[in-house]
Every structure is written in structure tokens, then in C-alpha cells.
Scaffold this motif. Structure first.
Motif, mmCIF file in Angstrom:
data_model
loop_
_atom_site.group_PDB
_atom_site.id
_atom_site.type_symbol
_atom_site.label_atom_id
_atom_site.label_comp_id
_atom_site.label_asym_id
_atom_site.label_seq_id
_atom_site.Cartn_x
_atom_site.Cartn_y
_atom_site.Cartn_z
ATOM 1 N N ILE A 205 -77.020 92.665 68.069
ATOM 2 C CA ILE A 205 -78.337 93.309 68.074
ATOM 3 C C ILE A 205 -78.243 94.607 67.292
ATOM 4 N N PHE A 206 -79.068 94.730 66.276
ATOM 5 C CA PHE A 206 -79.074 95.897 65.399
ATOM 6 C C PHE A 206 -80.302 96.751 65.719
ATOM 7 N N VAL A 207 -80.064 97.980 66.156
ATOM 8 C CA VAL A 207 -81.122 98.953 66.440
ATOM 9 C C VAL A 207 -81.044 100.023 65.352
ATOM 10 N N PRO A 208 -81.869 99.965 64.303
ATOM 11 C CA PRO A 208 -81.737 100.891 63.178
ATOM 12 C C PRO A 208 -81.923 102.352 63.586
ATOM 13 N N TRP B 189 -70.882 98.711 72.229
ATOM 14 C CA TRP B 189 -71.880 99.466 71.473
ATOM 15 C C TRP B 189 -71.167 100.349 70.448
ATOM 16 N N ILE B 190 -71.574 100.248 69.171
ATOM 17 C CA ILE B 190 -71.079 101.164 68.146
ATOM 18 C C ILE B 190 -72.271 101.708 67.366
ATOM 19 N N SER B 191 -72.138 102.901 66.850
ATOM 20 C CA SER B 191 -73.218 103.473 66.046
ATOM 21 C C SER B 191 -72.648 104.480 65.056
ATOM 22 N N LEU C 145 -72.727 92.469 70.992
ATOM 23 C CA LEU C 145 -72.362 93.626 70.179
ATOM 24 C C LEU C 145 -73.639 94.328 69.740
ATOM 25 N N TYR C 146 -73.792 95.588 70.149
ATOM 26 C CA TYR C 146 -74.936 96.395 69.733
ATOM 27 C C TYR C 146 -74.538 97.306 68.577
#
Length: 292
Positions: free
Chosen positions: A104-107, A36-38, A64-65
Motif C-alpha cells: 500500500i503506497f500512501v504518497p 511501514w517504511i517512509s 508493506l506500507y
């Protein structure tokens, strides 16, 4: 073109992101079950895109999130900034998706333009508002950016923009300061993170944010929550709920990873690079030790 659409349209380009951590070398990546990266904030001068690129090329995962604020649409609206290494980060993520990594892209709030594409898939990337991740240990974790639990974002967005401008100034100074530290042979140090943790109100804000996210996971009957948004990497237990924040790529240079065993832990760019170099050094040593 809108910043969010810039990210999605990158899937149409054929640019190569490179094939290894070092030119001309073939090195096995460090493998995790999930990463997970953000809070990358591509499109800003404070983004540590080169270090993130090294991290992405040095690691592999089944999933990869991208947990929000990958592209900083707020800053791009003020002033366009997008250099080649930022594009290389996007291309590397797209390459991972093409090669079988579930991306998976969680805006988040800074790349909220992408929220108009929720529940769609682009270039092998699934765009979701929030979802539940099940670890190898069977733990069910809520994954979301977390901005809707931020009172400043939810109730006074204009104040968030003011704070964002001040934060940008601090990051620019931090970049200059760490350039000096690097020349002096000193490790990376985050001034903005130090200031946030020294201010009592900021500490109280972070604690309230963490409690709110843990309460949301508990309300949904889940085992924990994984988020970003506040740029503070953390794993801790809150009333029986596992709270995980993967940090960011402007200050802490951190990610959350799941080992094959299902264990969740935080890693940093420095740690991954040290591990990668240690493994590479060992392989070179073993090769040199072979009889001629």
C-alpha cells in the motif's frame, strides 16, 4: 516522464531485483505481520538505497506500507539522479507485490505527483491517501504521511523548498563524514538528525507535529497513528493515543514493524542485519556440527 509516473511505469519492466541477501545463498527472511517504511527519497544522492535494498531482501511481511516520500520528485525536477540500486529497490517492492505481499503506497509531499492516482491499483500496489490499519491486537491505527499537518508545507511551500535545499547540502556532508567513519571502523551517525534535535525550535516543531497527528487520530475515534514526514522515528503515548513515526532512509535507516502478536516496534537496518547474520551464523555452525 513525471517522477511519480516513473515509479508506476516500473511495473511494466521485467528487470530482476535479485533473489537473496547474498549472492549464491538461500536464507530465510525475518518475518513480520506488517512493515511501514517512509521518506526513502529515491532520486537523491542522500538516499541510503543499498541499505534499504538489504533490509527489503532480509524481511518479509503480509503487508508493506510505503508511507510517502518514497521518490523525491522535488529533487528530480532540479536534477535527474537515478542509479541501478534505486531501480532495484522499486523492482524488489514490485516483486514482493507479485509474490503476495499486500503493498500500500500512501504518497507524501515529495512524491505528490502520485496523488493523482489515489484509490487506483498499479502493478499490485494500492495507492491510498490515508487509511486505517487494524493490528493483530485489534488496535485501529490511522496511516498517513503527515505533511498536511506541517505548517511549513501547508502555508509556505516556498520556504519548504528552501529548507529542502539546505537539508540536501547537510546530507551530502553527512555522506562524506560517514564514509570517513566507515573507513575508521566507526558506526553510522546522522549529523542532520543530531543538529535537528539540538535546535530548540526544531524540537518544538517536532513536538507540535506529533501532537497534531495524535489529535487527528483521537478525533477519528482511533487508537493511534502511524506516519512519516519528519524523519524522526518514535513510538510514544500522547493523551492515550499511540503515536508512531517509522523514521526514514536517509538518516535513521529505520522502519516500524508489527510482530505476529500485534506488538508495534521500531527496527533499524543495523538491527536487521545483525539479526540476519546471527541467524545465518547459527545455521552454518549447526551444519558444521553434524556428524560426517
Amino acid at each position: 516522464m513525471k517522477p511519480g509516473e516513473q515509479f508506476l511505469e516500473a511495473a511494466l519492466f521485467g528487470a530482476n531485483a535479485g533473489n537473496g541477501v547474498g549472492a549464491g545463498t538461500k536464507r530465510d527472511p525475518i518475518r513480520f505481520r506488517t512493515i511501514w517504511i517512509s521518506d526513502v527519497h529515491l532520486g537523491t544522492t542522500g538516499c541510503q538505497a543499498a541499505r534499504l535494498l538489504e533490509f527489503l531482501r532480509a524481511t518479509e511481511s503480509d503487508t508493506l506500507y510505503l508511507v510517502g516520500d518514497i521518490i523525491d520528485g522535488w529533487q528530480l525536477k532540479r536534477r535527474w539522479y537515478w542509479d541501478q540500486v534505486h531501480n532495484n529497490v522499486v523492482q524488489t517492492v514490485l516483486k514482493k507485490a507479485r509474490k503476495g505481499t499486500e503493498v500500500i503506497f500512501v504518497p507524501g509531499n515529495h512524491d505528490e505527483a502520485v496523488r493523482q492516482f489515489i484509490d487506483l491499483d498499479f502493478g499490485g500496489i494500492r495507492i491510498r491517501d490515508e487509511l486505517v490499519h487494524t493490528t493483530a491486537q485489534g488496535k485501529r491505527m490511522l496511516v498517513l504521511h503527515g505533511d498536511r499537518f506541517d505548517g511549513v508545507i501547508a502555508c509556505a511551500k516556498w520556504l519548504a523548498y528552501v529548507g529542502d535545499s539546505l537539508y540536501t547540502v547537510i546530507l551530502k556532508f553527512n555522506q562524506w563524514f560517514n564514509g570517513w567513519r566507515a573507513r575508521a571502523g566507526l558506526p553510522y551517525w546522522s549529523l542532520s538528525q543530531y543538529l535537528k534535535l539540538k535546535v530548540k525550535n526544531a524540537v518544538n516543531y517536532i513536538s507540535s507535529f506529533e501532537d497534531a497527528l495524535a489529535a487527528e487520530a483521537q478525533k477519528k475515534g482511533l487508537d493511534g497513528v502511524i506516519c512519516g514526514h519528519i524523519h524522526k522515528p518514535e513510538i510514544r503515548d500522547i493523551n492515550g493515543i499511540k503515536y508512531c513515526n517509522d523514521g526514514d532512509w536517509v538518516e535513521s535507516l529505520s522502519a516500524l514493524v508489527e510482530e505476529a502478536s500485534g506488538e508495534l516496534r521500531l527496527v533499524t537496518w543495523q538491527e536487521i542485519m545483525q539479526q540476519k547474520n546471527a541467524v545465518s551464523g547459527k545455521k552454518v555452525g549447526e551444519l558444521c556440527a553434524l556428524p560426517s
